[in-house]
Scaffold this motif. Structure first.
Motif, PDB file in Angstrom:
ATOM      1  N   GLY A 334      38.518  57.287  41.204  1.00 19.79           N
ATOM      2  CA  GLY A 334      38.564  56.458  42.404  1.00 19.79           C
ATOM      3  C   GLY A 334      37.480  55.411  42.508  1.00 19.79           C
ATOM      4  O   GLY A 334      37.414  54.692  43.506  1.00 19.79           O
ATOM      5  N   TYR A 335      36.650  55.262  41.488  1.00 22.39           N
ATOM      6  CA  TYR A 335      35.540  54.311  41.517  1.00 22.39           C
ATOM      7  C   TYR A 335      35.798  53.135  40.571  1.00 22.39           C
ATOM      8  O   TYR A 335      36.608  53.216  39.653  1.00 22.39           O
ATOM      9  N   VAL A 336      35.066  52.055  40.811  1.00 26.72           N
ATOM     10  CA  VAL A 336      35.011  50.924  39.894  1.00 26.72           C
ATOM     11  C   VAL A 336      33.606  50.886  39.319  1.00 26.72           C
ATOM     12  O   VAL A 336      32.618  50.968  40.066  1.00 26.72           O
ATOM     13  N   ASN A 337      33.510  50.774  38.017  1.00 25.22           N
ATOM     14  CA  ASN A 337      32.212  50.705  37.354  1.00 25.22           C
ATOM     15  C   ASN A 337      31.701  49.273  37.302  1.00 25.22           C
ATOM     16  O   ASN A 337      32.493  48.320  37.250  1.00 25.22           O
ATOM     17  N   ALA A 338      30.401  49.117  37.297  1.00 24.98           N
ATOM     18  CA  ALA A 338      29.795  47.792  37.146  1.00 24.98           C
ATOM     19  C   ALA A 338      30.145  47.217  35.776  1.00 24.98           C
ATOM     20  O   ALA A 338      30.231  47.949  34.786  1.00 24.98           O
ATOM     21  N   PRO A 339      30.326  45.890  35.700  1.00 22.37           N
ATOM     22  CA  PRO A 339      30.531  45.281  34.385  1.00 22.37           C
ATOM     23  C   PRO A 339      29.246  45.356  33.568  1.00 22.37           C
ATOM     24  O   PRO A 339      28.147  45.402  34.123  1.00 22.37           O
ATOM     25  N   THR A 340      29.386  45.372  32.274  1.00 24.80           N
ATOM     26  CA  THR A 340      28.213  45.436  31.398  1.00 24.80           C
ATOM     27  C   THR A 340      27.915  44.111  30.719  1.00 24.80           C
ATOM     28  O   THR A 340      26.802  43.901  30.231  1.00 24.80           O
ATOM     29  N   LYS A 341      28.886  43.196  30.705  1.00 27.34           N
ATOM     30  CA  LYS A 341      28.642  41.876  30.116  1.00 27.34           C
ATOM     31  C   LYS A 341      27.803  41.040  31.081  1.00 27.34           C
ATOM     32  O   LYS A 341      27.806  41.272  32.297  1.00 27.34           O
ATOM     33  N   PRO A 342      27.082  40.042  30.584  1.00 25.42           N
ATOM     34  CA  PRO A 342      26.228  39.232  31.463  1.00 25.42           C
ATOM     35  C   PRO A 342      27.032  38.326  32.392  1.00 25.42           C
ATOM     36  O   PRO A 342      28.205  38.050  32.165  1.00 25.42           O
ATOM     37  N   GLY A 343      26.352  37.859  33.432  1.00 26.70           N
ATOM     38  CA  GLY A 343      27.007  36.980  34.406  1.00 26.70           C
ATOM     39  C   GLY A 343      27.983  37.756  35.253  1.00 26.70           C
ATOM     40  O   GLY A 343      27.735  38.901  35.639  1.00 26.70           O
ATOM     41  N   LEU A 344      29.116  37.136  35.563  1.00 23.08           N
ATOM     42  CA  LEU A 344      30.150  37.832  36.319  1.00 23.08           C
ATOM     43  C   LEU A 344      30.681  39.023  35.537  1.00 23.08           C
ATOM     44  O   LEU A 344      31.134  40.010  36.121  1.00 23.08           O
ATOM     45  N   GLY A 345      30.678  38.926  34.208  1.00 22.69           N
ATOM     46  CA  GLY A 345      30.963  40.092  33.384  1.00 22.69           C
ATOM     47  C   GLY A 345      32.397  40.270  32.949  1.00 22.69           C
ATOM     48  O   GLY A 345      32.747  41.309  32.378  1.00 22.69           O
ATOM     49  N   TYR A 346      33.246  39.256  33.193  1.00 16.26           N
ATOM     50  CA  TYR A 346      34.653  39.349  32.822  1.00 16.26           C
ATOM     51  C   TYR A 346      35.057  38.036  32.155  1.00 16.26           C
ATOM     52  O   TYR A 346      34.874  36.962  32.730  1.00 16.26           O
ATOM     53  N   ASP A 347      35.629  38.134  30.958  1.00 18.76           N
ATOM     54  CA  ASP A 347      35.910  36.942  30.152  1.00 18.76           C
ATOM     55  C   ASP A 347      37.299  36.377  30.419  1.00 18.76           C
ATOM     56  O   ASP A 347      38.257  37.122  30.690  1.00 18.76           O
ATOM     57  N   LEU A 348      37.371  35.059  30.299  1.00 21.44           N
ATOM     58  CA  LEU A 348      38.654  34.361  30.383  1.00 21.44           C
ATOM     59  C   LEU A 348      39.437  34.533  29.085  1.00 21.44           C
ATOM     60  O   LEU A 348      38.863  34.725  28.012  1.00 21.44           O
ATOM     61  N   ASP A 349      40.747  34.421  29.188  1.00 23.84           N
ATOM     62  CA  ASP A 349      41.633  34.358  28.022  1.00 23.84           C
ATOM     63  C   ASP A 349      41.940  32.879  27.799  1.00 23.84           C
ATOM     64  O   ASP A 349      42.785  32.299  28.479  1.00 23.84           O
ATOM     65  N   TRP A 350      41.239  32.255  26.852  1.00 25.35           N
ATOM     66  CA  TRP A 350      41.339  30.800  26.717  1.00 25.35           C
ATOM     67  C   TRP A 350      42.702  30.333  26.235  1.00 25.35           C
ATOM     68  O   TRP A 350      43.153  29.236  26.580  1.00 25.35           O
ATOM     69  N   ARG A 351      43.395  31.157  25.472  1.00 26.38           N
ATOM     70  CA  ARG A 351      44.767  30.786  25.093  1.00 26.38           C
ATOM     71  C   ARG A 351      45.664  30.716  26.319  1.00 26.38           C
ATOM     72  O   ARG A 351      46.499  29.812  26.446  1.00 26.38           O
ATOM     73  N   GLU A 352      45.490  31.682  27.212  1.00 23.89           N
ATOM     74  CA  GLU A 352      46.275  31.691  28.439  1.00 23.89           C
ATOM     75  C   GLU A 352      45.874  30.532  29.347  1.00 23.89           C
ATOM     76  O   GLU A 352      46.741  29.897  29.984  1.00 23.89           O
ATOM     77  N   ILE A 353      44.585  30.233  29.414  1.00 29.49           N
ATOM     78  CA  ILE A 353      44.132  29.098  30.225  1.00 29.49           C
ATOM     79  C   ILE A 353      44.753  27.797  29.719  1.00 29.49           C
ATOM     80  O   ILE A 353      45.210  26.952  30.507  1.00 29.49           O
ATOM     81  N   GLU A 354      44.806  27.627  28.408  1.00 27.41           N
ATOM     82  CA  GLU A 354      45.426  26.420  27.842  1.00 27.41           C
ATOM     83  C   GLU A 354      46.888  26.329  28.245  1.00 27.41           C
ATOM     84  O   GLU A 354      47.399  25.236  28.575  1.00 27.41           O
ATOM     85  N   LYS A 355      47.608  27.445  28.223  1.00 25.80           N
ATOM     86  CA  LYS A 355      49.012  27.440  28.615  1.00 25.80           C
ATOM     87  C   LYS A 355      49.181  27.107  30.093  1.00 25.80           C
ATOM     88  O   LYS A 355      50.154  26.459  30.496  1.00 25.80           O
ATOM     89  N   LEU A 356      48.243  27.588  30.906  1.00 23.06           N
ATOM     90  CA  LEU A 356      48.352  27.420  32.358  1.00 23.06           C
ATOM     91  C   LEU A 356      47.857  26.053  32.851  1.00 23.06           C
ATOM     92  O   LEU A 356      48.194  25.644  33.962  1.00 23.06           O
ATOM     93  N   THR A 357      47.062  25.355  32.051  1.00 25.78           N
ATOM     94  CA  THR A 357      46.423  24.128  32.504  1.00 25.78           C
ATOM     95  C   THR A 357      47.438  22.981  32.647  1.00 25.78           C
ATOM     96  O   THR A 357      48.081  22.593  31.668  1.00 25.78           O
ATOM     97  N   LEU A 358      47.546  22.468  33.861  1.00 21.00           N
ATOM     98  CA  LEU A 358      48.373  21.296  34.123  1.00 21.00           C
ATOM     99  C   LEU A 358      47.583  20.018  33.907  1.00 21.00           C
ATOM    100  O   LEU A 358      48.098  19.010  33.429  1.00 21.00           O
ATOM    101  N   LYS A 359      46.311  20.062  34.284  1.00 21.45           N
ATOM    102  CA  LYS A 359      45.462  18.886  34.201  1.00 21.45           C
ATOM    103  C   LYS A 359      44.018  19.334  34.124  1.00 21.45           C
ATOM    104  O   LYS A 359      43.602  20.247  34.825  1.00 21.45           O
ATOM    105  N   GLN A 360      43.240  18.688  33.236  1.00 20.63           N
ATOM    106  CA  GLN A 360      41.810  18.940  33.181  1.00 20.63           C
ATOM    107  C   GLN A 360      41.080  17.752  33.767  1.00 20.63           C
ATOM    108  O   GLN A 360      41.340  16.604  33.381  1.00 20.63           O
ATOM    109  N   LEU A 361      40.176  18.001  34.695  1.00 23.00           N
ATOM    110  CA  LEU A 361      39.481  16.932  35.414  1.00 23.00           C
ATOM    111  C   LEU A 361      38.047  16.826  34.941  1.00 23.00           C
ATOM    112  O   LEU A 361      37.418  17.815  34.579  1.00 23.00           O
TER     113      LEU A 361
END
Length: 361
Positions: A334-361
């Motif tokens: 029933g708990y959520v553990n703290a992330p261990t990676k630095p910063g926010l701690g959760y990585d983007l999927d850049w292939r998916e971001i490329e597919k989803l991107t309509l426009k880059q500003l």
């Protein structure tokens, strides 16, 4: 370390065929990925769902003028300026603040909550539902959540007192001895309806009663808070954030403050709100409903404070995990553990971001 670039991706809007209140229609929600780069190779990132493509396109020239050349360590000065001294927060300023903290965590090689001063390394989670059409559907999703490990469960029901009472009784009958239960009618009731529902929730020993009436009705909230032992929590719609909370605390209109961190000024504003609540011996229970990185921003604050009990997870789990390689999930206990990676701690999927991107500003 200096900021060298600010850019954004306008992502394909997703048609969410769900809602949190009976009169709200299903809607299309835009997502924006904001990226702030530095000269040491680190990048702060946040996907927000509270900002439109038009808003970020209009804001980017000013953001670049303000941010490029600045040291992200000056996050307090930058965020304070962007929010006009926290009097005028919005999604843009809040997302910038989250990105700056993401940079700092990455630069120092630690999760953000450790920069804030860790109070703990895990927190109990609760499942936060969308609105369903029938009572059995609520019982079914409660069962699914329990089987996934959740030991706390919040209903977004119909916003109609007699219908919500029926839902609460049914879910309590099935799981009241297995999970802490909460109700959020999203400010839908009038005072009479709120008292009718409150009596039933107290009888059923619900964990809290959220946003029963309009947040602007301080007298009504205060009456509810004095009348029931069950904690009353509200204030998500207080758009000025920190500057708007003292009147609720001073009048004991609520037992705990709710806030949307990705609107009120990001991590910087949330940590101040938590301290304000602590000074009044009140709980601070931020709304952490949103995209994975928005959830993460809230999670880091919650892990760095003592006056917060629960972390909110949208269910069905994964409905807002757009563009992510890493996601936040409840553990079997029933708990959520703290992330261990630095910063926010959760990585983007850049292939998916490329597919989803309509426009880059």
């Amino acid at each position: 370390m200096k900021i060298t670039d600010v850019k954004a991706h306008v992502l394909k809007p997703l048609d969410y065929q769900f809602r949190w209140k009976e009169e709200w229609p299903p809607r299309t929600i835009e997502h924006i990925l904001l990226r702030i780069a530095t000269d040491d190779g680190h990048e702060g990132q946040c996907i927000t769902w509270l900002m439109s493509a038009g808003e970020i396109e209009s804001a980017l020239p000013g953001l670049r003028t303000l941010l490029i050349g600045q040291d992200p360590h000056d996050v307090e000065a930058i965020s304070y300026k962007l929010t006009d001294g926290l009097k005028s927060p919005n999604a843009v300023s809040s997302t910038v603040d989250i990105c700056l903290w993401d940079i700092l965590g990455k630069h120092h090689g630690v999760p953000i909550y450790k920069l804030l001063g860790a109070a703990r390394h895990r927190i109990k989670a609760y499942a936060s539902t969308v609105m369903y059409e029938t009572v059995p559907e609520y019982v079914d999703i409660a069962r699914e959540c329990y089987e996934q490990g959740f030991r706390a469960f919040k209903l977004h029901a119909f916003g109609v007192p007699h219908k919500d009472i029926e839902v609460c009784r049914a879910v309590h009958k099935a799981f009241g001895d297995k999970m802490d239960l909460m109700l959020d009618p999203v400010n839908a009731y009038d005072r009479l309806g709120a008292f009718k529902v409150g009596k039933v929730l107290e009888e059923l020993d619900f964990y809290w009663y959220e946003a029963p009436i309009a947040d602007s009705d301080l007298l009504g909230l205060a009456d509810l808070t004095r009348s029931f032992k069950i904690p009353i929590t509200a204030t998500e719609s207080v758009t000025e954030g920190l500057r708007g909370y003292p009147k609720y605390l001073m009048s004991h209109a609520v037992d705990s403050i709710r806030s949307v961190g990705d609107w009120i000024g990001g991590i910087s504003a949330m940590r101040k709100s938590a301290a304000l609540c602590e000074a009044f011996n009140a709980k601070y229970e931020p709304h952490s409903y949103g995209t994975t990185l928005v959830q993460a921003a809230h999670l880091h604050v919650m892990l760095a404070i003592h006056n917060c009990d629960l972390f909110e997870i949208p269910v069905p789990q994964g409905i807002l995990d757009i563009g992510m390689a890493d996601v936040i999930r409840v553990e079997r206990d029933g708990y959520v553990n703290a992330p261990t990676k630095p910063g926010l701690g959760y990585d983007l999927d850049w292939r998916e971001i490329e597919k989803l991107t309509l426009k880059q500003l």
